[in-house]
Write a protein that holds these residues in place. Structure first.
Motif, PDB file in Angstrom:
ATOM      1  N   GLU A   6       0.831  -1.203   0.000  1.00 15.21           N
ATOM      2  CA  GLU A   6       0.000   0.000   0.000  1.00 15.21           C
ATOM      3  C   GLU A   6       0.865   1.251   0.000  1.00 15.21           C
ATOM      4  O   GLU A   6       0.620   2.193  -0.765  1.00 15.21           O
ATOM      5  CB  GLU A   6      -0.910   0.006   1.233  1.00 15.21           C
ATOM      6  CG  GLU A   6      -2.049  -1.000   1.184  1.00 15.21           C
ATOM      7  CD  GLU A   6      -2.888  -0.946   2.435  1.00 15.21           C
ATOM      8  OE1 GLU A   6      -4.126  -1.001   2.322  1.00 15.21           O
ATOM      9  OE2 GLU A   6      -2.321  -0.842   3.537  1.00 15.21           O
ATOM     10  N   PHE A  10       1.149   3.578  -3.339  1.00 20.36           N
ATOM     11  CA  PHE A  10       0.652   4.944  -3.245  1.00 20.36           C
ATOM     12  C   PHE A  10       1.737   5.958  -3.601  1.00 20.36           C
ATOM     13  O   PHE A  10       1.529   6.853  -4.428  1.00 20.36           O
ATOM     14  CB  PHE A  10       0.122   5.237  -1.843  1.00 20.36           C
ATOM     15  CG  PHE A  10      -0.181   6.695  -1.623  1.00 20.36           C
ATOM     16  CD1 PHE A  10      -1.270   7.285  -2.237  1.00 20.36           C
ATOM     17  CD2 PHE A  10       0.646   7.473  -0.832  1.00 20.36           C
ATOM     18  CE1 PHE A  10      -1.532   8.642  -2.071  1.00 20.36           C
ATOM     19  CE2 PHE A  10       0.398   8.821  -0.655  1.00 20.36           C
ATOM     20  CZ  PHE A  10      -0.698   9.405  -1.278  1.00 20.36           C
ATOM     21  N   SER A  34      -4.224  -1.175  -8.946  1.00 21.15           N
ATOM     22  CA  SER A  34      -5.568  -0.601  -8.849  1.00 21.15           C
ATOM     23  C   SER A  34      -6.298  -1.106  -7.612  1.00 21.15           C
ATOM     24  O   SER A  34      -6.923  -0.323  -6.876  1.00 21.15           O
ATOM     25  CB  SER A  34      -6.372  -0.945 -10.110  1.00 21.15           C
ATOM     26  OG  SER A  34      -5.792  -0.378 -11.259  1.00 21.15           O
ATOM     27  N   ILE A  37      -4.738   0.478  -4.417  1.00 20.11           N
ATOM     28  CA  ILE A  37      -5.109   1.886  -4.220  1.00 20.11           C
ATOM     29  C   ILE A  37      -6.562   1.999  -3.776  1.00 20.11           C
ATOM     30  O   ILE A  37      -6.891   2.792  -2.878  1.00 20.11           O
ATOM     31  CB  ILE A  37      -4.859   2.693  -5.501  1.00 20.11           C
ATOM     32  CG1 ILE A  37      -3.364   2.732  -5.827  1.00 20.11           C
ATOM     33  CG2 ILE A  37      -5.421   4.099  -5.367  1.00 20.11           C
ATOM     34  CD1 ILE A  37      -2.502   3.374  -4.753  1.00 20.11           C
ATOM     35  N   GLU A  41      -7.839   3.681  -0.345  1.00 20.62           N
ATOM     36  CA  GLU A  41      -8.840   4.749  -0.328  1.00 20.62           C
ATOM     37  C   GLU A  41     -10.004   4.401   0.591  1.00 20.62           C
ATOM     38  O   GLU A  41     -10.547   5.278   1.271  1.00 20.62           O
ATOM     39  CB  GLU A  41      -9.321   5.024  -1.749  1.00 20.62           C
ATOM     40  CG  GLU A  41      -8.276   5.732  -2.603  1.00 20.62           C
ATOM     41  CD  GLU A  41      -8.708   5.934  -4.050  1.00 20.62           C
ATOM     42  OE1 GLU A  41      -8.295   6.922  -4.664  1.00 20.62           O
ATOM     43  OE2 GLU A  41      -9.468   5.073  -4.560  1.00 20.62           O
TER      44      GLU A  41
END
Length: 300
Positions: A6, A10, A34, A37, A41
């Motif tokens: 992560e 990022f 994808s 992320i 989020e």
């Protein structure tokens, strides 16, 4: 706590602003980036990136998170590199002067310099911006030891290294230009507009033909606009409606300004960036720096 992927996904995406390049640097699939992320989020509770078919940009929350995380992440990496260098007992002294012509090349060079200095604390790295109107002058004057700039290079006194970036090409056009409304353009379209170019007094003809051609692939002449010395002048002239000019597609993230539109080519070759240095160089830091670039650079 953030998982390692992560954190790396990022911060790498925040730098590259491109899912494919981020995946290549981290040696995972684009879908894995994808998913990672999206998971991050959800944990944050806010969108970190805005994605569309043409670009990826940081949100305000994403930019704040990047600014908060990056110093600590870099410090961890430097600490580890220092421990490795100490454990191996390797000490190299000296100064290496490194140049670049594009921001994405500069970002990689600065990261490599930090790692070099962590492994070899007695060395220094000096940075130079390479002007496109004189791509080889610094190496020949002895003020540049290594640079990452545009290929092609076919000079007997300059050695080339690996290809580092192969970037899709776009056309910068004034916002009111007919091409600004298109989804893409062709190299043949250059015959129907005015091309802003560089002063080629110190630039080989083969280099200019690659980046600022005089004719289209079918042989039609390309009208020439002003020939300037610095890239900043190209940007001003295009935004002011004087003409158009070629650029790498990711340049939109660095050079965009009011009055200018970036339209991708659908038939142009990539703009290639690679490493080069004076053939006669004996700088002891050259090889360590090249090795670190190999470590950090994404597959091409």
């Amino acid at each position: 706590m953030l998982e390692r992927l992560e954190l790396e996904a990022f911060l790498t995406l925040a730098e590259e602003l491109h899912f494919g390049r981020t995946a290549a640097r981290l040696h995972v699939t684009t879908s894995r980036i994808s998913q990672t992320i999206r998971k991050l989020e959800r944990r944050v509770g806010a969108q970190l990136f805005v994605r569309n078919s043409r670009s990826v940009t940081l949100t305000a929350v994403g930019a704040r998170l990047r600014d908060d995380l990056l110093p600590a992440y870099e410090q961890i990496g430097l600490g580890l590199a220092q421990a490795i260098a100490t454990g191996q007992g390797v000490r190299i002294k000296g100064v290496v002067r490194v140049g670049w012509s594009a921001p994405w090349c500069g970002n990689l060079v600065v990261r490599a310099a930090a790692l070099l200095q962590a492994r070899h604390p007695d060395c220094e790295v000096e940075f130079r911006e390479i002007q496109l109107c004189d791509p080889f002058g610094g190496m020949r004057a002895g003020t540049i030891d290594l640079q990452m700039t545009e290929f092609p290079v076919d000079e007997p006194d300059i050695t080339t290294g690996r290809l580092v970036f192969a970037e899709p090409r776009s056309l910068m056009v004034p916002a009111g230009h007919p091409f600004a409304r298109r989804e893409s353009v062709s190299l043949e379209d250059l015959a129907d507009t005015v091309l802003v170019t560089l002063d080629d007094a110190d630039v080989p003809r083969y280099w200019m033909d690659r980046h600022f051609p005089r004719r289209t692939p079918s042989g039609r002449p390309i009208p020439r606009g002003p020939a300037v010395k610095y890239w900043s002048e190209v940007l001003v002239l295009v935004a002011s409606g004087v003409g158009v000019s070629t650029v790498v597609t990711r340049g939109e993230h660095f050079y965009a300004r009011p009055g200018m539109v970036f339209v991708p080519f659908h038939d142009a070759s990539t703009v290639d960036y690679g490493l080069m240095w004076p053939t006669a160089s004996r700088n002891p830091l050259l090889r360590p720096f090249l090795d670190i670039i190999d470590e950090l650079a994404p597959p091409v």
